[in-house]
Write a protein that holds these residues in place. Structure first.
Motif, PDB file in Angstrom:
ATOM      1  N   VAL A  93       0.827  -1.218   0.000  1.00  0.00           N
ATOM      2  CA  VAL A  93       0.000   0.000   0.000  1.00  0.00           C
ATOM      3  C   VAL A  93       0.857   1.262   0.000  1.00  0.00           C
ATOM      4  O   VAL A  93       0.494   2.273  -0.594  1.00  0.00           O
ATOM      5  CB  VAL A  93      -0.958  -0.013   1.217  1.00  0.00           C
ATOM      6  N   LYS A  94       1.982   1.209   0.698  1.00  0.00           N
ATOM      7  CA  LYS A  94       2.866   2.378   0.837  1.00  0.00           C
ATOM      8  C   LYS A  94       2.082   3.600   1.322  1.00  0.00           C
ATOM      9  O   LYS A  94       1.988   4.623   0.633  1.00  0.00           O
ATOM     10  CB  LYS A  94       3.572   2.689  -0.486  1.00  0.00           C
ATOM     11  N   PRO A  95       1.511   3.517   2.536  1.00  0.00           N
ATOM     12  CA  PRO A  95       0.703   4.634   3.064  1.00  0.00           C
ATOM     13  C   PRO A  95       1.554   5.868   3.333  1.00  0.00           C
ATOM     14  O   PRO A  95       2.760   5.770   3.597  1.00  0.00           O
ATOM     15  CB  PRO A  95       0.141   4.055   4.369  1.00  0.00           C
ATOM     16  N   ASN A  96       0.933   7.020   3.256  1.00  0.00           N
ATOM     17  CA  ASN A  96       1.603   8.289   3.533  1.00  0.00           C
ATOM     18  C   ASN A  96       1.514   8.561   5.036  1.00  0.00           C
ATOM     19  O   ASN A  96       0.505   9.028   5.529  1.00  0.00           O
ATOM     20  CB  ASN A  96       0.947   9.417   2.737  1.00  0.00           C
ATOM     21  N   LEU A  97       2.574   8.264   5.744  1.00  0.00           N
ATOM     22  CA  LEU A  97       2.586   8.410   7.200  1.00  0.00           C
ATOM     23  C   LEU A  97       3.220   9.738   7.604  1.00  0.00           C
ATOM     24  O   LEU A  97       4.118  10.237   6.937  1.00  0.00           O
ATOM     25  CB  LEU A  97       3.365   7.255   7.831  1.00  0.00           C
ATOM     26  N   SER A 102       6.311   7.789  10.696  1.00  0.00           N
ATOM     27  CA  SER A 102       7.021   7.186   9.578  1.00  0.00           C
ATOM     28  C   SER A 102       8.378   6.626  10.014  1.00  0.00           C
ATOM     29  O   SER A 102       8.745   5.501   9.659  1.00  0.00           O
ATOM     30  CB  SER A 102       7.227   8.226   8.471  1.00  0.00           C
TER      31      SER A 102
END
Length: 223
Positions: A93-97, A102
């Protein structure tokens, strides 16, 4: 006024023993009452924690080395479990943290199972029944908004060290609110062995109002 005044009152009122504010610990037992400092208590009850003292990263250093050991071992366990459970999802998914989160996620993904066996041994060693412990709920006032990263990380490390007592032992824990001091909430936390939830709730219910009134009197007196 400091939390130590309230802890001293608990000792006198409910036959609990306490030590200085800098290393507070109370222990309730049916037949044995001892005076201990929190760091010495952990080192005595959980000797394997000594093995972690010299391996704790500087960013996680806390004035009580034994608490650092618990915190460090708990972090290693949590990071590896997080990696096992979520690595595939994160890579897909590579979420935007956000900042802070992060970095901690990346640390978890880079973790290995090195020293995990010692961490589990520490956790198992800490699960015995030690009566009732009373410790500060948090290390101090809450951090301000927009606090610089280094100071915030320092506060987080100290807070996590206190949380690690329950996290590594499996003890049930109840924060006991005692009122407001200088516009901020003040509390202490009671901990008891795993499964003693109802006992701990009844214990707090038995003395809560009296201790809350005593705390207010101490603050009013300016002690």
């Amino acid at each position: 006024m400091t939390v130590s005044s309230i802890l001293d009152y608990l000792a006198k009122k409910f036959l609990i023993s306490s030590s200085s504010l800098s290393r507070p610990l109370l222990e309730v037992a049916c037949h044995l009452i001892t005076y201990e400092t929190l760091g010495d208590y952990i080192l005595q009850k959980v000797p394997i924690s000594r093995n972690f003292i010299n391996t704790v990263p500087e960013s996680q250093v806390f004035p009580i080395p034994a608490l650092c050991s618990l915190s460090y071992a708990l972090r290693l366990i949590q990071r590896f479990e997080f990696k096992c459970n979520h690595e595939e999802w994160l890579n897909n998914v590579k979420p935007n943290l956000g900042p802070g989160i992060s970095e901690r996620v990346m640390d978890a993904l880079a973790s290995t199972d090195d020293n995990l066996e010692s961490c589990w041994k520490l956790k198992a060693e800490f699960k015995a029944d030690y009566g009732v412990l009373v410790i500060p709920t948090v290390p101090g006032p809450p951090p301000n908004l927009n606090l610089d990263g280094i100071t915030l990380s320092d506060f987080r490390a100290k807070a996590f060290s206190l949380l690690a007592v329950a996290g590594m032992s499996g003890f049930c824990q109840i924060p006991v609110p005692l009122g407001m001091q200088d516009g901020l909430p003040v509390s202490v936390s009671l901990l008891a062995r795993d499964g003693a939830d109802f006992f701990l709730l009844h214990l707090v219910q038995a003395f809560y109002q009296t201790v809350k009134e005593r705390a207010a009197a101490i603050w009013e007196s300016g002690l």
